[in-house]
Design a protein around this motif. Structure first.
Motif, PDB file in Angstrom:
ATOM      1  N   GLU A  47       0.967  -1.308  -0.016  1.00 58.48           N
ATOM      2  CA  GLU A  47       0.083   0.079  -0.080  1.00 58.48           C
ATOM      3  C   GLU A  47       0.864   1.122   0.042  1.00 58.48           C
ATOM      4  OE1 GLU A  47      -3.541  -0.783   2.650  1.00 58.48           O
ATOM      5  OE2 GLU A  47      -1.961  -1.666   3.677  1.00 58.48           O
ATOM      6  N   PHE A  48       1.849   1.432   0.822  1.00 57.05           N
ATOM      7  CA  PHE A  48       2.799   2.399   0.892  1.00 57.05           C
ATOM      8  C   PHE A  48       4.152   2.103   0.498  1.00 57.05           C
ATOM      9  CE2 PHE A  48      -0.780   3.423   3.415  1.00 57.05           C
ATOM     10  CZ  PHE A  48      -0.924   4.912   3.542  1.00 57.05           C
ATOM     11  N   TYR A  49       4.852   3.205   0.119  1.00 57.24           N
ATOM     12  CA  TYR A  49       6.350   3.059  -0.470  1.00 57.24           C
ATOM     13  C   TYR A  49       6.990   3.746   0.603  1.00 57.24           C
ATOM     14  CZ  TYR A  49       5.142   2.219  -5.088  1.00 57.24           C
ATOM     15  OH  TYR A  49       4.540   1.687  -6.502  1.00 57.24           O
ATOM     16  N   ARG A  50       8.288   3.160   0.947  1.00 60.66           N
ATOM     17  CA  ARG A  50       9.133   3.640   2.046  1.00 60.66           C
ATOM     18  C   ARG A  50      10.265   4.118   1.227  1.00 60.66           C
ATOM     19  NH1 ARG A  50      12.655   1.589   5.932  1.00 60.66           N
ATOM     20  NH2 ARG A  50      11.965  -0.508   5.348  1.00 60.66           N
ATOM     21  N   THR A  59       7.470   8.005   3.683  1.00 64.39           N
ATOM     22  CA  THR A  59       6.157   7.157   3.430  1.00 64.39           C
ATOM     23  C   THR A  59       5.368   7.818   2.667  1.00 64.39           C
ATOM     24  OG1 THR A  59       6.903   6.009   5.478  1.00 64.39           O
ATOM     25  CG2 THR A  59       4.928   5.436   4.302  1.00 64.39           C
ATOM     26  N   VAL A  60       4.958   7.197   1.562  1.00 68.50           N
ATOM     27  CA  VAL A  60       4.159   7.687   0.414  1.00 68.50           C
ATOM     28  C   VAL A  60       3.109   6.660   0.123  1.00 68.50           C
ATOM     29  CG1 VAL A  60       4.283   8.636  -1.817  1.00 68.50           C
ATOM     30  CG2 VAL A  60       6.132   9.057  -0.436  1.00 68.50           C
ATOM     31  N   ASP A  61       1.881   7.196  -0.044  1.00 66.90           N
ATOM     32  CA  ASP A  61       0.737   6.181  -0.304  1.00 66.90           C
ATOM     33  C   ASP A  61       0.879   5.850  -1.766  1.00 66.90           C
ATOM     34  OD1 ASP A  61      -1.815   5.162  -0.976  1.00 66.90           O
ATOM     35  OD2 ASP A  61      -2.961   6.676   0.133  1.00 66.90           O
ATOM     36  N   ARG A 334       5.297   0.872   8.870  1.00 63.88           N
ATOM     37  CA  ARG A 334       4.178   0.277   8.541  1.00 63.88           C
ATOM     38  C   ARG A 334       4.849  -1.149   7.981  1.00 63.88           C
ATOM     39  NH1 ARG A 334      -0.875   1.885   6.971  1.00 63.88           N
ATOM     40  NH2 ARG A 334      -0.811   0.413   5.180  1.00 63.88           N
TER      41      ARG A 334
END
Length: 519
Positions: A47-50, A59-61, A334
């Motif tokens: 779901e999210f990139y780190r 952290t990006v959605d 996350r």
């Protein structure tokens, strides 16, 4: 080349290739093309990139950006990857058993891929589609290595047989991983205990905590000094780097300021200690309760005649003083959804059954009626001094006899008003039970007890304040509970019901407690 070797090589290559891919630069661009981030992809949870960027770690959605670059994950067939590192005891036995149970409950097939004695992976595939859903990578060594891997950003979860050390906590915080002692950064998975073990053929059945420390400190070297035969004591302990060894230092040696003697045989695994001791009549070891095997676990005794046995209930209540919680630690980031689902599963009743079957102590609260509490009330009468009146004993008996004691108890760190690790976990557990309505229309009584050092009235006042503090902590943690549905009270009986002798630091710490009684 046989299938096992192929699987091992494949797992090693896959892990290496995955790390290489994540180390490459990627570009994240917003859907409208107006915002662009370039950096090193540290992780993707489905779901999210780190991302490590010039602005720091972000952290990006994933739903709002497009990813370009060789390190970008396959969104259509995303496979969650979770790195676990730390205690071999937890990694080799307990966690795999929990993963198997989680997979069966949720319709996954499980396959184990082995690299070597310490590195392996559990691969979960969807039973309906055959597609891989997750890979749980394990590095099962010791607690020190687990925290080192976390600080090197090579672990998502640490398996620990001890609490995080101060330097580890500071280093993790400085690395942007948050405070590992925070409520969402750590938790107790299961319970164990540090136990002295001897051969079944050894006539010695009990030992005091002080004598145990003196033996391993080299001050007592012959069984005759403990009331046994005239023979030297052969000593066995876990390896120095293990979390269990560090727990032994903290709980056995440090309270009397002793260090280990020279010449102690060290073992890589707790089970090896039990096997070595079982074969040697004159051996003495300290190992984990779960790995006691065919040895005789020695009772902890004291000069006042109280004895403390290691058993499932006494470990849950911490009436046995050398308890050893098993921890999970997480950095402030996350985890993939399947990992979060797995961690939620480990709190449930199904997981508690798995923990019991694996030989460890679960955290499910039990209600113990008065008639199943051994000699606790008889001991209270036996040791009652001039300051503990018959009237107070009668009041305690009248209050508690109609109720049952919960195994959920609360104790405090030595020389501190801070709850110990197991008790902090118990705060969260009781709070969740209240939120779920398990004690609706019932009475809960937080009861404070103290040691006998000092005046009885002052001790009762201190015990009452501790009981009130625990009640406040539980109430604050039970955010969604309707406390009007539960009759919650507080009382204290000070030094009226000791669990252990007051002539040692161990005994006094066991006696300072808050119990929970239910009706």
């Amino acid at each position: 080349m046989d299938n096992l070797k192929r699987a091992a090589i494949f797992a090693a290559l896959f892990a290496f290739a995955g790390l290489q891919a994540l180390a490459q630069d990627v570009t994240l661009t917003s859907r409208d093309g107006k915002v662009e981030l370039i950096g090193t992809l540290l992780g993707f949870d489905g779901e999210f990139y780190r991302l490590q960027t010039e602005y720091g770690e972000l952290t990006v959605d994933g739903s709002g950006v497009n990813c370009e670059g060789p390190g970008c994950p396959n969104l259509q067939d995303f496979v969650a990857e979770i790195q676990l590192s730390g205690s071999a005891t937890m990694g080799a036995v307990l966690m795999p058993a929990l993963i198997d149970a989680f997979a069966q409950r949720n319709g996954y097939k499980v396959n184990r891929e082995t690299v070597d004695a310490t590195r392996f992976a559990y691969v979960l595939t969807r039973a309906d589609t055959g597609k891989t859903a997750a890979r749980f990578y394990f590095r099962a060594t010791n607690t020190d290595e687990g925290f080192a891997d976390l600080l090197a950003d090579e672990a998502d979860i640490v398996l620990a047989l001890r609490e995080v050390r101060r330097d580890e906590r500071i280093n993790a915080r400085d690395a942007g991983m948050g405070d590992l002692t925070g409520a969402n950064r750590s938790r107790v998975l299961a319970l164990d205990a540090v136990v002295p073990v001897a051969s079944a053929s050894n006539p010695i059945k009990a030992i005091s905590p002080l004598d145990l420390a003196r033996v391993f400190g080299g001050q007592i070297t012959n069984w005759q000094e403990l009331g046994g035969p005239d023979a030297p004591i052969d000593l066995h302990l876990p390896s120095l780097s293990s979390g269990l060894s560090q727990a032994i230092v903290d709980q056995v040696m440090a309270p009397v300021q002793l260090e280990f003697a020279e010449g102690i045989t060290r073992h890589a695994l707790p089970s090896e200690i039990a096997d070595a001791v079982a074969r040697d009549t004159f051996a003495l070891g300290i190992t984990s309760y779960a790995e006691r095997r065919n040895t005789q676990v020695l009772t902890l005794g004291g000069t006042c005649g109280f004895f403390l046995d290691a058993a499932r209930r006494t470990i849950k209540t911490e009436d046995y003083p050398l308890t050893a919680p098993m921890f999970l630690y997480f950095p402030a980031r996350r985890l993939p959804l399947i990992a979060r689902e797995f961690l939620a599963f480990t709190r449930g009743p199904g997981a508690q059954n798995v923990i019991r079957r694996a030989g460890f102590v679960d955290q499910t609260p039990e209600e113990i009626p008065v008639d199943e509490q051994g000699n606790r009330f008889a001991n209270a009468i036996t040791v009652a001094g001039g300051e503990t009146s018959l009237e107070e004993l009668q009041r305690m008996t009248a209050t508690l006899t109609p109720m049952a004691r919960l195994t959920t108890s609360y104790r405090f760190e030595a020389g501190s008003i801070r709850l110990d690790a197991q008790s902090r976990s118990n705060v969260q557990q009781l709070a969740r039970a209240l939120e779920q309505g398990k004690y609706d229309a019932r009475q809960l009584l937080f009861v404070g007890f103290s040691d006998g050092d000092g005046a009885a009235k002052a001790n009762r006042d201190i015990a009452l304040r501790r009981a009130q503090a625990v009640r406040r902590a539980v109430s604050a943690a039970a955010v969604t509970a309707n406390m009007e549905r539960v009759n919650v009270g507080v009382d204290a009986f000070g030094e009226a019901m000791p669990m252990a002798c007051d002539d040692t630091a161990w005994g006094r710490q066991v006696n300072r407690r808050v119990e929970v009684w239910v009706r």
